[in-house]
Design a protein around this motif. Structure first.
Motif, PDB file in Angstrom:
ATOM      1  N   CYS A 269       3.635   7.720  -7.874  1.00 52.63           N
ATOM      2  CA  CYS A 269       2.428   7.220  -7.920  1.00 52.63           C
ATOM      3  C   CYS A 269       2.018   6.492  -6.616  1.00 52.63           C
ATOM      4  CB  CYS A 269       2.767   5.930  -9.413  1.00 52.63           C
ATOM      5  SG  CYS A 269       2.745   7.049 -10.857  1.00 52.63           S
ATOM      6  N   TYR A 270       3.022   5.586  -6.253  1.00 48.73           N
ATOM      7  CA  TYR A 270       3.075   4.772  -5.131  1.00 48.73           C
ATOM      8  C   TYR A 270       2.161   5.906  -3.770  1.00 48.73           C
ATOM      9  CZ  TYR A 270       4.223   2.981  -0.530  1.00 48.73           C
ATOM     10  OH  TYR A 270       4.342   2.479   0.612  1.00 48.73           O
ATOM     11  N   ASP A 271       3.038   6.820  -3.796  1.00 53.06           N
ATOM     12  CA  ASP A 271       2.336   7.700  -2.757  1.00 53.06           C
ATOM     13  C   ASP A 271       1.012   8.474  -2.614  1.00 53.06           C
ATOM     14  OD1 ASP A 271       4.752   8.119  -1.546  1.00 53.06           O
ATOM     15  OD2 ASP A 271       5.125  10.229  -1.855  1.00 53.06           O
ATOM     16  N   LYS A 272       0.186   8.294  -3.937  1.00 57.80           N
ATOM     17  CA  LYS A 272      -0.982   9.275  -4.103  1.00 57.80           C
ATOM     18  C   LYS A 272      -1.913   8.033  -3.681  1.00 57.80           C
ATOM     19  CE  LYS A 272      -3.892  11.283  -8.578  1.00 57.80           C
ATOM     20  NZ  LYS A 272      -3.627  11.138  -9.705  1.00 57.80           N
ATOM     21  N   LEU A 273      -2.196   5.851  -4.596  1.00 57.98           N
ATOM     22  CA  LEU A 273      -2.355   5.819  -4.076  1.00 57.98           C
ATOM     23  C   LEU A 273      -2.169   5.067  -2.910  1.00 57.98           C
ATOM     24  CD1 LEU A 273      -4.295   3.127  -5.526  1.00 57.98           C
ATOM     25  CD2 LEU A 273      -3.090   1.500  -5.696  1.00 57.98           C
ATOM     26  N   LEU A 274      -1.652   5.153  -1.821  1.00 55.78           N
ATOM     27  CA  LEU A 274      -0.886   4.592  -1.077  1.00 55.78           C
ATOM     28  C   LEU A 274      -1.896   5.531   0.027  1.00 55.78           C
ATOM     29  CD1 LEU A 274       0.142   3.214   1.547  1.00 55.78           C
ATOM     30  CD2 LEU A 274       2.130   4.979   1.439  1.00 55.78           C
ATOM     31  N   SER A 275      -2.872   7.055  -0.132  1.00 62.09           N
ATOM     32  CA  SER A 275      -3.013   8.130   0.700  1.00 62.09           C
ATOM     33  C   SER A 275      -4.895   7.203   0.197  1.00 62.09           C
ATOM     34  CB  SER A 275      -2.701   9.601   0.024  1.00 62.09           C
ATOM     35  OG  SER A 275      -3.175   9.202  -1.472  1.00 62.09           O
ATOM     36  N   SER A 276      -4.924   7.178  -0.676  1.00 65.73           N
ATOM     37  CA  SER A 276      -6.049   6.249  -0.421  1.00 65.73           C
ATOM     38  C   SER A 276      -6.604   5.296  -0.303  1.00 65.73           C
ATOM     39  CB  SER A 276      -6.327   6.930  -2.878  1.00 65.73           C
ATOM     40  OG  SER A 276      -6.246   7.448  -3.155  1.00 65.73           O
ATOM     41  N   TRP A 277      -5.043   4.076  -0.198  1.00 63.40           N
ATOM     42  CA  TRP A 277      -5.855   3.319   0.360  1.00 63.40           C
ATOM     43  C   TRP A 277      -5.649   3.139   2.128  1.00 63.40           C
ATOM     44  CZ3 TRP A 277      -7.438  -1.517   0.229  1.00 63.40           C
ATOM     45  CH2 TRP A 277      -6.916  -2.380   1.405  1.00 63.40           C
ATOM     46  N   THR A 278      -5.223   4.249   2.349  1.00 62.68           N
ATOM     47  CA  THR A 278      -4.918   4.309   3.901  1.00 62.68           C
ATOM     48  C   THR A 278      -6.330   4.743   4.315  1.00 62.68           C
ATOM     49  OG1 THR A 278      -2.863   4.094   3.662  1.00 62.68           O
ATOM     50  CG2 THR A 278      -3.764   5.759   5.817  1.00 62.68           C
ATOM     51  N   ALA A 279      -6.597   5.874   3.595  1.00 62.99           N
ATOM     52  CA  ALA A 279      -8.389   6.393   4.070  1.00 62.99           C
ATOM     53  C   ALA A 279      -9.617   5.340   3.704  1.00 62.99           C
ATOM     54  CB  ALA A 279      -8.815   8.027   2.737  1.00 62.99           C
ATOM     55  N   GLU A 280      -9.065   4.618   3.012  1.00 66.11           N
ATOM     56  CA  GLU A 280     -10.495   3.360   2.620  1.00 66.11           C
ATOM     57  C   GLU A 280      -9.830   2.086   4.071  1.00 66.11           C
ATOM     58  OE1 GLU A 280     -12.731   0.480   0.774  1.00 66.11           O
ATOM     59  OE2 GLU A 280     -12.656   3.191   0.274  1.00 66.11           O
ATOM     60  N   HIS A 281      -8.937   2.169   4.333  1.00 70.08           N
ATOM     61  CA  HIS A 281      -8.991   1.282   5.171  1.00 70.08           C
ATOM     62  C   HIS A 281      -9.263   1.744   6.578  1.00 70.08           C
ATOM     63  CE1 HIS A 281      -7.062  -2.299   6.610  1.00 70.08           C
ATOM     64  NE2 HIS A 281      -6.992  -2.575   7.068  1.00 70.08           N
ATOM     65  N   GLN A 282      -8.997   2.991   6.694  1.00 68.97           N
ATOM     66  CA  GLN A 282      -9.787   3.335   7.772  1.00 68.97           C
ATOM     67  C   GLN A 282     -11.117   3.771   7.653  1.00 68.97           C
ATOM     68  OE1 GLN A 282      -7.430   7.819   7.606  1.00 68.97           O
ATOM     69  NE2 GLN A 282      -5.703   7.380   8.351  1.00 68.97           N
ATOM     70  N   ASN A 283     -11.775   3.700   6.918  1.00 72.62           N
ATOM     71  CA  ASN A 283     -13.099   3.966   6.958  1.00 72.62           C
ATOM     72  C   ASN A 283     -13.606   2.027   6.461  1.00 72.62           C
ATOM     73  OD1 ASN A 283     -13.131   6.572   6.573  1.00 72.62           O
ATOM     74  ND2 ASN A 283     -12.867   7.030   4.723  1.00 72.62           N
ATOM     75  N   HIS A 284     -12.905   1.639   6.175  1.00 73.95           N
ATOM     76  CA  HIS A 284     -14.004   0.137   5.948  1.00 73.95           C
ATOM     77  C   HIS A 284     -12.815  -0.824   6.157  1.00 73.95           C
ATOM     78  CE1 HIS A 284     -15.044   2.503   2.266  1.00 73.95           C
ATOM     79  NE2 HIS A 284     -16.394   2.411   2.589  1.00 73.95           N
TER      80      HIS A 284
END
Length: 1480
Positions: A269-284
């Motif tokens: 669960c952690y790895d799944k959300l972390l990858s999404s948050w990383t992509a979000e942070h790189q974009n915004h």
């Protein structure tokens, strides 16, 4: 009348062939069929007359279609006979053959294929054929029934329906056979595999691991678990039965809980959300949104749940429509087979909805669990990656609130988002159905609803504002509470319990102010929406009657059923709005935290065992002779968002060679610790660059000790190397300490090293650094925490030992011996590097004067000479001293931290009584009375409607009926308002009183209580448990009371309206009691396990906050993340088990309610049947009974669910009450000395023996000494000799078991504790400054004038520093983070001087200051404290050389006493040996 033509039938093949538009006769069609059928018949039928064959076929066609020659196509549609006989029957035959062919072909497919299907696929494969079978069977029964009743039915319809039923049944049967075969095959393979594994294990059972230690094994075991769950187990939650069987026989343990499904494992669960948050942070970047990241990770799963919710919500409207049809049949008096079918349909609808409802709840709760572990994981990860300077924008309390409160609020958005569109949809559909019943009269009720929308919007906005303010105050309160718990020993020594109690109460009052605003606004919200259905019905029926329509039972009770359907969405809507507001607020708070710039950019995966260096980009992989390079560096402790940061380090340029010992020296506050922190990246670099080469080991000035074993603290996740481990233990002189421990090196070390003294903590942190064999070592003044002999040995064996010869070591120190041994020296002052060079050059500079002994040169010469001339008779004593360094004052040789206890069985009645007492018994009575009368008025309203429709006599008495109806509505509205506000007020009273009692009991608890209970455990009570009592418990309790009276009212009305209900009331109650007992036995224990599993999460989080800089320096982020994920996994396991148990109960109760509906409907049919001898009431009473039976589904489930939830939330009260009853210190004394006591300061110990535990050796063993008035006495001894126990006994922090202590003739044990401590002045070993102004810290009770405060600061050499940073009103960060450790000690000394007590106790107050400052302070103490009795615990021999007397302790015994000069001249004295080792 022409018979209506049926629509074309859709066959099981799903294909309807469309032919050309021409007129065919039935005869021409049959002739074409004959051309095919006759040759086949000729082979099958014996040879005979062709006329006989033709007659048979014609007779068959006549039998199917009847006589005549109807057209096959009439220009618009096929004839019924052709559609059913040819298209329908033929299609069904083709479908049946296709199913058989597929089943045969499928025999070669893998056996486990059906098992591996997803749940939605299984629902489609089994659900659609099953549903079609049911429909076709109902149709077949209807046709057969008409045949029996003599009604003409065409035979082609019977043929088509029978063939349709057989084709669907064949498909369903084949799928069941296939699935059963697959399951059998899977079970056979599993059993065979397990048997094979068990055989192999027997062969090599010793070497085989008991638990799989890799993720693949874990995944395999979980796959086996999942494969064994067939669709029936998934639908009925049977997998929870084994756990519940255990729950009713004994107390559950963690091993008894359900296994987690693979998708719920915290790591994935952690790895799944972390990858999404990383992509979000790189974009915004700074505008990143956690909600968007959540949608990337789990959005599709969440949207699929929406489809399930649409189906579930739609089915809920089938019941009112069936009810309308049913009552109209009863009114007409023609209750035949149709009545039975509708009655059965009512029950089946309820049952189908039960399965859909529980499946939706199950999948939504699973998603919330995944999100919770994911968000907790990334919040913890952020804590690991956030430097101290960037973290300064948040208080510790605020960060802890992120984990304890904001995570839960954010994931509650899952409920609110679907409800946000679902509830309006339900409301809209209900309103449309109302329109079909009462035409436009429903608009009057709708107008009431629309008027309330802006009112509720305004209330919601105010609730959001109040929530934000409340959360801010909660952060401050939790921060202040954490500060209190972290320094509770010091607070008690200062006798500041009342001070901190008032500080916390003030913050709590502000928090309660905003909570009260929110609760009262919630009460208005509840009132408006709870009265809406009553007002809706009142206005709707009134307008309908005024318009000239007469009310009948079908119309009224269909509307009542629709009103009941409206109740849930209308009442839920304000909570949905509030939940969304809370979630958005919390998510924005988390966004702000998660978007903060990080210490390192590397991703931390939950499965990573080792995380690379945070400064990997700055690490040079080729050989470089430079270990650290600082180029024109300016650093600040301010975060990057600060416009004008306060620069601490200025223009630092250093190039430090590899393999050297570099001493960093300077006065207090010169920037030594800041320089080391800049190297490990904890400070904000304003300009310049910092580069380090190789791995780093860091020992901070205040050592960070992990809760765990001593070995775990040293290894810190590194593999165990026995040889190196032993070398490190020897070098840090921990070998004898470990041997003195009962558990050896696996003995448990309490939180923050509470069962170790300051010296042991320093040596343990040093051992950790040495064991890691790093390239660069940073030691922040570690020698000041130990006595001179131990410091000498550590310097020789550890810092300069053979293992460290080629290592780069930076040592911030005031120790002369360390400075003399250094290869290079860095001199710092006011944030600048003033000088850098070798020792020889240093001695020629003016800076060397600060580090020359201040006693006299003769002293050094004398000591040096005595070192050479020491006789052999004394050598054994020195060795003796080194070999008897016990770890602690014997009090801590065993683990003092106790495992968290939990209650067993039911929550005791006393807990409920306690909560009622907190709320006020009068308020409890008012709540129950208003709830009872509210329900009674509502039931009276419905009974009056029943009376109206059963006795209707036109519209003459309409005004009378409406008046009575309005009276019931007004009474209901009044008592609803009373219930809402009484609950809000009672909940607030309870919340205020519980916090007050909890706080006073915690503050009054002895120090031993805090030694046994980690601060995270206590903070859990003051944060999560208190939040539950503030918010969750009143909310759940309110719903429970409403459900209780609603269920009671429903049962009364059912018994009144349908006497037959009494027949099943007792059996239903017995079943209900058994089910709830079976469930509650387990749910209580699971909730308690859940609370116990939650505490390590907060303890680990608090620990990590304290030691994050050390963790980053050692590059152990991955290790600690894995450790936290393990805690999260256990928490997931308890929550998942609790969820499954709750859904197990919910399904069974809803099925029970479905049976009630079926029974009432069937009895109504029987009662109104034309041939029945017994009549069970009027149509109005039947309608009332069925409209009340429909909500029984939610009422039964809601009652037990809310009761269980109330019991679970009461566990928070139980846990708090447990701490309310803890033992207290003696607040009252038998003797009350004068206010000016002590007037002289005579201290006398008479045969004092002190044990911290009865089964441990004494920490003080029969000690006797006398300190005369005005004497300055030093207490020395090896670390752990019992020095601090002298102060513990004097301050009554621990009770003595023998002897007595006299202060000016008064036995201190007979004086009230707070009076005793309040008359002492003390400077503790760990300097303590709290969050507030400097003036408050120095003079918390506002007694001294500003002039006196400035004089005290001047004497402690801090006046210039304080003036330069803003004066007495500057804000001190929590724990004194604004100042260095040395500066904090000086400020604590100034605080002690301001107190002007006759007794001053100093616990190594000069340990963290330079020698020159230490000498000035000793001079100040000697000059300013004349006439005062001064008791000093010292590690530096220079500290006690000017004292009048010294006490030498060893293993709790007083071994020497006398004048320091005399003892120093005695070559065989222990003090002399200490003096030699100190190299003064």
């Amino acid at each position: 009348m022409a018979k209506p033509q049926p629509a074309p039938s859709f066959t099981a093949s799903g294909v309807l062939n469309v032919t050309k538009r021409r007129h065919w006769s039935i005869e021409s069609t049959l002739s074409s069929l004959r051309s095919v059928a006759l040759p086949l018949a000729a082979r099958l039928v014996p040879s005979g007359s062709s006329r006989a064959r033709g007659f048979c076929l014609a007779a068959a066609m006549d039998f199917l279609c009847g006589t005549g020659d109807p057209a096959v196509w009439d220009g618009r549609r096929f004839s019924p006979c052709f559609a059913d006989s040819v298209l329908g029957f033929g299609g069904n035959v083709v479908a049946t053959v296709a199913v058989l062919a597929l089943f045969i072909a499928k025999g070669n497919a893998p056996r486990t294929e059906s098992v591996r299907r997803g749940l939605l696929e299984k629902l489609f494969v089994f659900g659609v054929p099953g549903f079609a079978v049911c429909l076709s069977l109902v149709g077949l029964i209807m046709i057969v029934k008409k045949k029996f009743e003599g009604i003409y039915v065409e035979n082609h319809k019977l043929l088509f329906t029978a063939s349709q039923f057989l084709s669907w049944a064949m498909a369903y049967f084949m799928e069941i056979v296939s699935f059963s075969t697959s399951i059998s095959f899977g079970i056979f393979v599993t059993v065979a595999t397990i048997g094979g594994r068990s055989c192999k294990r027997e062969v090599n059972s010793i070497e085989a691991p008991l638990v799989p230690n890799n993720e693949n094994s874990e995944a395999e075991s979980m796959t086996v678990v999942n494969e064994h769950q067939n669709i029936w187990e998934l639908l009925t939650f049977k997998s929870v039965n084994p756990m519940m069987d255990i729950g009713i026989t004994r107390q559950l343990d963690f091993t008894d809980l359900l296994e987690l499904p693979a998708e719920l494992r915290a790591a994935s669960c952690y790895d799944k959300l972390l990858s999404s948050w990383t992509a979000e942070h790189q974009n915004h970047h700074a505008d990143s949104s956690l909600l968007r990241a959540m949608s990337y990770a789990y959005g599709w799963t969440y949207l699929r749940l929406g489809l399930l919710k649409v189906i579930n919500d739609s089915i809920s409207f089938v019941s009112p429509l069936l009810l309308n049809k049913f009552i109209r049949l009863i009114q007409q008096g023609s209750v035949g087979m149709d009545g039975y079918i509708i009655a059965i349909s009512l029950g089946l609808t309820s049952i189908i909805k039960s399965f859909l409802d529980t499946q939706y709840s199950f999948r939504l709760a699973k998603l919330k669990l995944m999100l919770r572990s994911s968000i907790m994981g990334i919040v913890y990860r952020k804590c690991l990656c956030l430097s101290l300077s960037e973290r300064s924008r948040f208080s510790e309390g605020e960060i802890q609130t992120f984990m304890s409160v904001d995570v839960d609020r954010t994931i509650n958005l899952c409920n609110s988002l679907h409800d946000a569109w679902s509830l309006p949809l339900q409301i809209g559909l209900a309103l449309y159905l109302l329109y079909t019943q009462v035409n436009y009269a429903f608009l009057s009720g709708l107008a009431i609803t629309i008027i309330l929308i802006p009112v509720n919007k305004s209330i919601s906005t105010r609730i959001a504002t109040a929530t934000q303010k409340m959360m801010k105050q909660k952060d401050e309160r939790i921060s202040c509470t954490g500060e209190l718990l972290a320094h509770i020993r010091t607070v008690k020594m200062y006798s500041w319990e009342k001070l901190f109690s008032q500080r916390l109460k003030k913050r709590r009052e502000l928090e309660m102010k905003h909570l009260a605003t929110r609760k009262y606004l919630d009460a208005w919200c509840v009132y408006f929406w709870a009265t809406t259905p009553t007002l809706f019905s009142l206005f709707t029926f009134s307008i309908f009657a005024i318009m000239g329509h007469s009310l009948d039972a079908a119309t009224v009770f269909t509307c009542v059923a629709l009103f009941n359907t409206l109740i849930s969405p209308l009442n839920s809507f304000p909570w949905v709005i509030n939940g969304m507001i809370d979630a958005v607020i919390s998510s924005r708070r988390l966004d702000n935290y998660l978007c903060t710039p990080e210490h390192c950019s590397s991703e931390l995966s939950a499965s990573a065992a080792i995380v690379k260096d945070a400064f990997e980009t700055n690490t040079e992989f080729f050989y470089n002779p430079k270990a650290v390079i600082l180029q024109d560096v300016c650093c600040s402790w301010s975060n990057s968002s600060t416009v004008e940061p306060s620069i601490i380090l200025r223009n630092i340029s250093l190039e430090l060679q590899k393999g050297l010992l570099i001493a960093i020296i300077g006065e207090v506050g010169s920037g030594k610790s800041s320089l080391l922190n800049s190297i490990i990246g904890e400070m904000s670099v304003i300009s310049g660059s910092v580069n380090s080469c190789g791995s780093i080991a860091y020992v901070p000035q205040v050592p960070w000790i992990l809760s765990g074993s001593l070995r775990d603290n040293i290894l810190l996740g590194k593999e165990f190397d026995a040889r190196r481990y032993e070398e490190v233990i020897q070098a840090c002189t921990l070998d004898v300490d470990i041997s003195a421990m009962v558990g050896g090196d696996v003995s448990h070390i309490g939180e923050k090293g509470l069962n170790l003294s300051g010296g042991q903590r320093a040596r343990l942190a040093l051992a950790r650094a040495l064991y890691h064999d790093s390239d660069l070592y940073l030691f922040d003044d570690i020698l000041s925490a130990v006595d001179s002999q131990v410091a000498s040995r550590i310097l020789e064996k550890a810092i300069m030992g053979p293992q460290m010869k080629r290592k780069t070591r930076l040592l911030s120190t005031h120790n002369l011996q360390a400075i003399s041994a250094a290869d290079m020296i860095v001199v710092m002052a006011n944030g600048f590097v003033k000088w850098f060079g070798t020792l020889e050059c240093f001695l020629a500079t003016p800076y060397s004067r600060m580090y020359k002994p201040d006693s006299s040169s003769a002293v050094s010469a004398t000591i040096s000479q005595k070192d050479k001339q020491s006789s052999n008779s004394c050598e054994f004593k020195a060795k003796d001293l080194l070999d008897n360094d016990s770890v602690v004052d014997h009090d801590e040789q065993r683990d003092q931290t106790e495992a968290e206890t939990r209650k067993e069985g039911m929550v005791e009645l006393i807990v409920y009584k306690k909560y009622a007492t907190f709320a006020g018994w009068s308020m409890v009575f008012l709540i129950f009375l208003s709830a009872f009368l509210m329900q009674a008025s509502r039931n009276g309203n419905d009974l009056w409607l029943t009376y109206w429709v059963d006795t209707r006599t036109g519209t003459n008495n309409t005004r009378f009926y409406l008046t009575i109806l309005a009276v019931f509505g007004i009474i209901n509205s009044f008592f609803t308002l009373g219930r809402a506000f009484s609950f809000a007020y009672g909940g607030l009273c309870a919340a205020i009183q519980i916090h007050t009692d909890l706080l006073s009991n915690l503050i009054g608890a002895p120090v031993s209580f805090f030694d046994k209970n980690p601060s995270g455990r206590i903070l859990n009570r003051l944060s999560s448990d208190l939040y539950a009592i503030d918010d969750s418990l009143p909310f759940i309790l309110n719903i429970f009371v409403a459900n209780f009276f609603s269920l009671l009212g429903t049962l009364v009305v059912l018994c009144y309206s349908q006497v037959s209900f009494l027949l099943i009331l007792v059996p239903l109650w017995l079943i209900y009691s058994k089910v709830q007992f079976y469930y509650r036995s387990t749910s209580r224990e699971v909730r308690r396990l859940d609370s116990v599993a939650r505490s390590p999460i907060y303890s680990s989080f608090t620990e990590t906050l304290d030691g994050s800089s050390t963790i980053r320096a050692f590059q152990k982020e991955g290790f600690f993340l894995e450790r936290f994920i393990e805690h999260l996994t256990l928490y997931q396991k308890t929550s998942y088990s609790e969820l499954m148990a709750g859904l197990w109960l919910s399904l069974r109760l809803q099925l029970l309610a479905g049976f009630i509906i079926l029974f009432i409907a069937m009895m109504a049919v029987v009662g109104f049947h034309s041939n029945s001898l017994v009549n069970f009431g009027t149509p109005g009473l039947v309608g009332l009974a069925l409209s009340y039976a429909a909500p029984v589904v939610s009422l039964l489930n809601g009652f037990l669910t809310t009761f269980t939830e109330t019991e679970k939330e009461m566990i928070s009260v139980e846990r708090v009450v447990e701490y309310v009853g803890i033992p207290q210190e003696e607040l009252q004394g038998s003797e009350s000395p004068h206010r000016s006591w002590p007037t002289e300061g005579n201290i006398e110990f008479e045969h004092v023996t002190l044990r911290y535990k009865t089964d441990l050796p004494p920490a003080l063993n029969d000690i006797s000494f006398l300190i005369a008035s005005g004497m300055q006495v030093g207490v020395i001894g090896r670390t752990g000799a019992g020095k601090s126990s002298i102060l513990n006994a004097l301050f009554r922090l621990a009770p003595i078991c023998n002897g007595r202590i006299l202060l000016d003739g008064f036995d201190v044990s007979k004086v009230a504790v707070q009076d005793l401590r309040g008359h002492f002045a003390v400077v503790p070993q760990s300097p303590f400054l709290f969050d507030g102004s400097l003036r408050e810290n120095l003079d918390p009770f506002s007694i001294a004038t500003d002039l006196r405060i400035w004089e005290a600061l001047e004497r402690c050499h801090m006046k210039t520093e304080i003036e330069s940073i803003g004066g007495l009103d500057i804000h001190v960060k929590e724990s004194g983070g604004s100042f260095s450790v040395g500066q904090r000690q000086l400020l604590c000394l100034a605080r002690a001087i301001l107190k002007s007590s006759k007794v001053l106790c100093l616990d190594e107050c000069t340990a963290n200051v330079d020698n020159h400052t230490a000498f000035l302070l000793q001079t100040t103490i000697s000059a300013e404290c004349k006439g005062m009795t001064v008791l000093t615990i010292a590690h530096r021999i220079s500290t006690v050389m000017q004292m009048d007397n010294i006490l030498v302790l060893d293993q709790g015994k007083l071994v020497e006493e006398g004048n320091p000069e005399v003892l120093r001249n005695d070559e065989c004295s222990r003090f002399s040996q200490f003096a030699k080792a100190s190299r003064m």
